[in-house]
Motif scaffolding. Structure first.
Motif, PDB file in Angstrom:
ATOM      1  N   THR A 104       0.905  -1.170  -0.170  1.00 34.81           N
ATOM      2  CA  THR A 104       0.227   0.068  -0.131  1.00 34.81           C
ATOM      3  C   THR A 104       1.012   1.437   0.122  1.00 34.81           C
ATOM      4  N   ALA A 105       1.936   1.124   0.472  1.00 32.12           N
ATOM      5  CA  ALA A 105       3.079   2.252   0.382  1.00 32.12           C
ATOM      6  C   ALA A 105       3.526   2.411  -1.212  1.00 32.12           C
ATOM      7  N   GLY A 106       3.580   1.589  -1.946  1.00 28.07           N
ATOM      8  CA  GLY A 106       3.946   1.627  -3.197  1.00 28.07           C
ATOM      9  C   GLY A 106       5.195   0.997  -3.472  1.00 28.07           C
ATOM     10  N   ASP A 107       5.768   0.372  -2.243  1.00 34.34           N
ATOM     11  CA  ASP A 107       7.142  -0.446  -2.373  1.00 34.34           C
ATOM     12  C   ASP A 107       6.805  -1.900  -2.966  1.00 34.34           C
ATOM     13  N   THR A 108       8.107  -1.964  -3.518  1.00 35.74           N
ATOM     14  CA  THR A 108       7.997  -3.564  -4.172  1.00 35.74           C
ATOM     15  C   THR A 108       8.509  -4.453  -2.902  1.00 35.74           C
ATOM     16  N   ILE A 109       7.916  -5.454  -2.733  1.00 36.23           N
ATOM     17  CA  ILE A 109       8.133  -6.574  -1.760  1.00 36.23           C
ATOM     18  C   ILE A 109       8.261  -8.094  -2.610  1.00 36.23           C
ATOM     19  N   ILE A 110       9.243  -8.723  -2.024  1.00 36.77           N
ATOM     20  CA  ILE A 110       9.545  -9.996  -2.588  1.00 36.77           C
ATOM     21  C   ILE A 110       9.398 -10.985  -1.414  1.00 36.77           C
ATOM     22  N   ALA A 111       8.610 -11.595  -1.498  1.00 32.70           N
ATOM     23  CA  ALA A 111       8.115 -12.570  -0.448  1.00 32.70           C
ATOM     24  C   ALA A 111       8.127 -14.019  -0.740  1.00 32.70           C
ATOM     25  N   ARG A 112       8.444 -15.071   0.174  1.00 28.86           N
ATOM     26  CA  ARG A 112       8.255 -16.438   0.030  1.00 28.86           C
ATOM     27  C   ARG A 112       7.185 -16.941   0.924  1.00 28.86           C
ATOM     28  N   TYR A 113       6.530 -17.867  -0.115  1.00 27.06           N
ATOM     29  CA  TYR A 113       5.319 -18.964   0.247  1.00 27.06           C
ATOM     30  C   TYR A 113       5.713 -20.154   0.422  1.00 27.06           C
ATOM     31  N   LEU A 129      11.398 -11.195   1.637  1.00 29.83           N
ATOM     32  CA  LEU A 129      12.870 -11.244   1.780  1.00 29.83           C
ATOM     33  C   LEU A 129      13.393  -9.894   1.362  1.00 29.83           C
ATOM     34  N   MET A 130      12.542  -9.116   0.922  1.00 27.91           N
ATOM     35  CA  MET A 130      13.189  -7.988   0.397  1.00 27.91           C
ATOM     36  C   MET A 130      11.948  -6.700   0.165  1.00 27.91           C
ATOM     37  N   THR A 131      12.322  -5.640   0.708  1.00 26.50           N
ATOM     38  CA  THR A 131      11.379  -4.229   0.482  1.00 26.50           C
ATOM     39  C   THR A 131      12.362  -3.236  -0.212  1.00 26.50           C
ATOM     40  N   VAL A 132      11.811  -2.730  -1.336  1.00 26.25           N
ATOM     41  CA  VAL A 132      12.551  -1.921  -2.300  1.00 26.25           C
ATOM     42  C   VAL A 132      11.781  -0.749  -2.293  1.00 26.25           C
ATOM     43  N   ASP A 133      12.184   0.553  -1.696  1.00 24.48           N
ATOM     44  CA  ASP A 133      11.293   1.833  -1.815  1.00 24.48           C
ATOM     45  C   ASP A 133      11.383   2.263  -3.040  1.00 24.48           C
ATOM     46  N   GLN A 134       9.896   2.650  -3.577  1.00 27.15           N
ATOM     47  CA  GLN A 134       9.679   3.034  -4.876  1.00 27.15           C
ATOM     48  C   GLN A 134       9.351   4.658  -4.647  1.00 27.15           C
ATOM     49  N   PRO A 135       9.944   5.481  -5.552  1.00 30.64           N
ATOM     50  CA  PRO A 135       9.541   6.864  -5.469  1.00 30.64           C
ATOM     51  C   PRO A 135       8.375   7.156  -6.388  1.00 30.64           C
ATOM     52  N   PHE A 136       7.897   6.520  -7.104  1.00 29.59           N
ATOM     53  CA  PHE A 136       6.757   6.908  -8.062  1.00 29.59           C
ATOM     54  C   PHE A 136       6.109   5.421  -8.112  1.00 29.59           C
ATOM     55  N   SER A 137       4.841   5.568  -9.120  1.00 31.57           N
ATOM     56  CA  SER A 137       4.008   4.341  -8.951  1.00 31.57           C
ATOM     57  C   SER A 137       4.229   3.469 -10.444  1.00 31.57           C
ATOM     58  N   GLY A 160      10.547   4.912 -11.951  1.00 33.58           N
ATOM     59  CA  GLY A 160       9.188   5.463 -12.566  1.00 33.58           C
ATOM     60  C   GLY A 160       9.377   6.975 -13.031  1.00 33.58           C
ATOM     61  N   SER A 161       8.174   7.429 -13.103  1.00 32.59           N
ATOM     62  CA  SER A 161       8.182   8.727 -13.650  1.00 32.59           C
ATOM     63  C   SER A 161       8.498   8.691 -15.194  1.00 32.59           C
ATOM     64  N   GLY A 162       9.425   9.539 -15.756  1.00 33.03           N
ATOM     65  CA  GLY A 162       9.837   9.417 -17.096  1.00 33.03           C
ATOM     66  C   GLY A 162      11.158  10.169 -17.069  1.00 33.03           C
ATOM     67  N   GLY A 163      12.016   9.161 -18.045  1.00 36.13           N
ATOM     68  CA  GLY A 163      13.466   9.506 -18.224  1.00 36.13           C
ATOM     69  C   GLY A 163      14.412   9.456 -17.085  1.00 36.13           C
ATOM     70  N   ASP A 164      14.035   8.523 -16.063  1.00 39.21           N
ATOM     71  CA  ASP A 164      14.864   8.297 -14.952  1.00 39.21           C
ATOM     72  C   ASP A 164      15.449   9.351 -14.413  1.00 39.21           C
ATOM     73  N   PRO A 165      14.621  10.513 -13.917  1.00 38.35           N
ATOM     74  CA  PRO A 165      14.915  11.948 -13.656  1.00 38.35           C
ATOM     75  C   PRO A 165      16.054  11.879 -12.482  1.00 38.35           C
ATOM     76  N   GLN A 166      16.063  10.827 -11.573  1.00 43.44           N
ATOM     77  CA  GLN A 166      17.096  10.693 -10.573  1.00 43.44           C
ATOM     78  C   GLN A 166      18.317   9.497 -10.817  1.00 43.44           C
ATOM     79  N   GLY A 167      18.316   9.361 -12.055  1.00 38.35           N
ATOM     80  CA  GLY A 167      19.186   8.587 -12.386  1.00 38.35           C
ATOM     81  C   GLY A 167      19.488   7.073 -11.737  1.00 38.35           C
ATOM     82  N   TYR A 168      18.424   6.525 -11.516  1.00 31.94           N
ATOM     83  CA  TYR A 168      18.593   5.296 -10.573  1.00 31.94           C
ATOM     84  C   TYR A 168      19.367   4.296 -11.514  1.00 31.94           C
ATOM     85  N   SER A 169      19.290   4.211 -12.698  1.00 29.62           N
ATOM     86  CA  SER A 169      19.457   3.081 -13.394  1.00 29.62           C
ATOM     87  C   SER A 169      21.043   2.803 -13.311  1.00 29.62           C
ATOM     88  N   GLN A 170      21.706   4.004 -13.488  1.00 26.95           N
ATOM     89  CA  GLN A 170      23.123   3.970 -13.505  1.00 26.95           C
ATOM     90  C   GLN A 170      23.737   4.196 -12.203  1.00 26.95           C
TER      91      GLN A 170
END
Length: 464
Positions: A104-113, A129-137, A160-170
Motif C-alpha cells: 500500500t506504500a507503493g514499495d516492491t516486496i519480494i516474499a516467500r510462500y 525477503l526484500m523491500t525496495v522503496d519506490q519513488p513513483f508508481s 518511475g516517472s519518465g526519463g529516469d529523473p534521479q538517475g537510478y539505473s546507472q
C-alpha cells in the motif's frame, strides 16, 4: 477457415512450409492477468492476477474456482499490485514459491510462500525477503525467474516517472536516506537456499558486488522497465524485454553461462540503440548492446511485452526464434538469429504477458483470456492432383474428409504425439465422411489416411 490439404505422396514430409502465427482460446474467466507461470514438470498454469489472486488453470483449460493464493494489502495503480511469481526449482519436494508485489506504500516486496497439503492451495503465511522503496508508481518491473544457476533473478524498473529523473539505473551510490533505491533499474540475483547476515536470503559469491555493502544483490545495471524476462529452459540464455521511453523498444539477450562481471544494459544513457542522456555515462561500446530493438510509435507500437525463446516441438517454424509482443498493438513478433523481427497476428486489445508450459509451448493473455500461440500452417501443402481435404483445422467435435477425386480410401487413424492410437475408423470408398473427435482431449494429433497398395498420407490437426 484453414484446411489441411493432404497430398498422397510418400515424399510429403520433405516439402517446406510457411508459418502463420495465430492464437487459440485455452481458458477464460480470468481478470487482470499479468503473469503465467508453471512449476517445474507441472502441466498446470498459475495465473497471477494484478488484483491479488493466483489462479490455477489445469491442462484441459478449466480454471479452479478457489484461488491458489490471495494476497492482500496491495497498491492499485496501473503498474502496481501483484506482479510476479516464481516456483523454486525443487518445488516438487520443498513446495516453496516467491512473489513480487507492491504494497500500500507503493514499495516492491519480494516474499516467500509454501504450498499446503492440498497442491491446489497455498499456505497464507509469508516470509518477506526484500523491500525496495519506490519513488513513483510506475516502472516496477515485477517479474521473477530462476536461472539455470539456481539463483532467483529479480528485475526492477528505474523507479518511475519518465526519463529516469534521479538517475537510478546507472547509480551505484547508496543513499543513506533511501538505501534500497540503489537497487532500482537493476537485475538482482539472490540465493534463496542460504542466508547472509540478518537477510532471509543469501548472496551468490559470484555476484559482481558481493563484497560491497548495499550493492551485494546487484547482478546487472541499466534497465528502464523490464516487462518480462525469461530463461531458455534448454540452454539457460537470458532474454529481457525492456520497455522504451519514446524512441526504441529493446530486446536483450545474454548467453549462458551468464557473466559475473557487472554488465550494463545502457539505460538511461542509451534507449536501445539510440542516445538518450549520456551525461556521466560510459560509451555505447562499454554497455551491452540490444540483441535487437524496434521503433517506438511505428504502426502504433509503443510498449514491448517480453516472451520466450521457443523450445517446443509442435511448431517447427517457430524454432530458433524469440517470440514476444507489443502491448499497444496486440501484435506478436518473432525474432530470428540475426535479430530480424517479423510481425504477425494483430489481436484486438492488449497482450499483457506470455507463458510457457513444461514442453516449451507458448500462451498469451490479454488479462481475461488465455490463448495458445500456434502455427496454423501446420502441414498445409499446395494442391496438385489426387487430393483429400480434412477440415476444419482447428477442430472441435468433428473432422470431415472430402474425397475430391473419389480415391479408394481404407481407413483413418489418429494418434497423439506420444504415438498412442486414439482413434481408428474405416472410411472405404466414400466421397465424404464425418469423424467424431468429441472424446479426444485438447491438443495436437497426427492423422493418417490409408489408401490401397500400402500408401498413406499423414498430417496434423489441432483439437480445441
Amino acid at each position: 477457415m484453414k484446411k489441411i490439404i493432404l497430398l498422397l505422396f510418400i515424399c510429403i514430409a520433405n516439402l517446406s512450409l510457411a508459418q502463420t502465427v495465430a492464437v487459440q482460446t485455452f481458458a477464460t474467466g480470468l481478470s487482470n492477468a499479468v503473469a503465467l507461470v508453471h512449476p517445474p514438470a507441472d502441466s498446470r498454469l498459475f495465473v497471477v492476477q494484478k488484483t491479488g489472486a493466483i489462479r490455477i488453470v489445469n491442462a484441459n483449460g478449466t480454471v479452479n474456482a478457489t484461488p491458489f493464493l490471495t494476497v492482500t494489502g496491495l497498491s492499485s495503480g496501473s503498474e502496481q499490485g501483484l506482479l510476479g511469481l516464481a516456483f523454486h526449482p525443487n518445488y516438487a519436494t520443498n513446495g516453496l514459491f516467491f512473489i513480487n508485489y507492491t504494497n500500500t506504500a507503493g514499495d516492491t516486496i519480494i516474499a516467500r510462500y509454501s504450498v499446503s497439503a492440498n497442491p491446489d492451495i497455498a499456505n497464507t503465511t509469508a516470509t518477506i525477503l526484500m523491500t525496495v522503496d519506490q519513488p513513483f508508481s510506475n516502472h516496477n518491473g515485477g517479474s521473477l525467474a530462476f536461472g539455470r544457476d539456481g539463483f532467483l533473478y529479480i528485475g526492477l524498473g528505474d523507479g518511475g516517472s519518465g526519463g529516469d529523473p534521479q538517475g537510478y539505473s546507472q547509480n551505484m551510490t547508496v543513499d543513506a536516506n533511501f538505501p534500497s533505491r540503489v537497487l532500482l533499474g537493476k537485475m538482482l540475483r539472490i540465493d534463496v537456499n542460504t542466508t547472509f547476515g540478518s537477510l532471509n536470503y543469501g548472496i551468490p559469491a559470484t555476484n559482481p558486488y558481493a563484497t560491497t555493502a548495499g550493492l551485494r544483490e546487484i547482478w546487472a545495471i541499466g534497465l528502464r522497465n523490464p516487462w518480462k524476462y525469461s530463461f531458455n529452459r534448454l540452454n539457460g540464455d537470458l532474454w529481457i524485454a525492456d520497455v522504451g521511453q519514446s524512441t526504441r523498444e529493446e530486446i536483450n539477450k545474454t548467453t549462458f553461462p551468464l557473466p559475473n562481471t557487472g554488465i550494463n544494459y545502457g539505460w538511461r544513457c542509451y534507449e536501445g540503440t539510440s542516445v538518450f542522456n549520456t551525461s556521466g555515462c560510459p560509451t555505447f561500446a562499454n554497455t551491452v548492446a540490444p540483441f535487437t530493438d524496434y521503433v517506438y510509435g511505428s504502426n502504433g507500437r509503443c510498449s514491448i511485452t517480453g516472451g520466450y525463446f521457443y523450445t517446443g516441438t509442435l511448431y517447427p517454424n517457430f524454432a530458433n526464434k524469440y517470440i514476444f509482443a507489443d502491448y499497444c498493438t496486440g501484435e506478436i513478433g518473432l525474432v530470428d538469429s540475426s535479430g530480424t523481427i517479423t510481425w504477425s497476428v494483430n489481436l484486438p486489445g492488449v497482450i499483457t504477458t506470455f507463458g510457457e508450459d513444461p514442453n516449451g509451448e507458448l500462451y498469451i493473455t490479454n488479462g481475461s483470456t488465455i490463448s495458445k500461440v500456434v502455427d496454423t500452417s501446420l502441414s498445409t501443402i499446395a494442391l496438385d492432383e489426387n487430393v483429400l481435404t480434412i477440415f476444419p483445422n482447428p477442430a472441435t467435435n468433428e473432422l470431415f474428409i472430402k474425397n475430391n477425386n473419389n480415391i479408394a480410401l481404407q481407413s483413418i487413424a489418429i494418434t497423439d504425439l506420444s504415438g498412442k492410437l486414439v482413434l481408428n475408423q474405416d472410411i472405404q470408398n466414400i466421397g465424404s465422411n464425418a469423424i467424431s473427435i468429441a472424446n479426444l482431449a485438447k491438443g495436437m494429433y497426427l492423422v493418417t489416411v490409408q489408401i490401397p497398395n500400402g500408401l498413406t498420407a499423414t498430417s496434423k490437426i489441432i483439437k480445441q
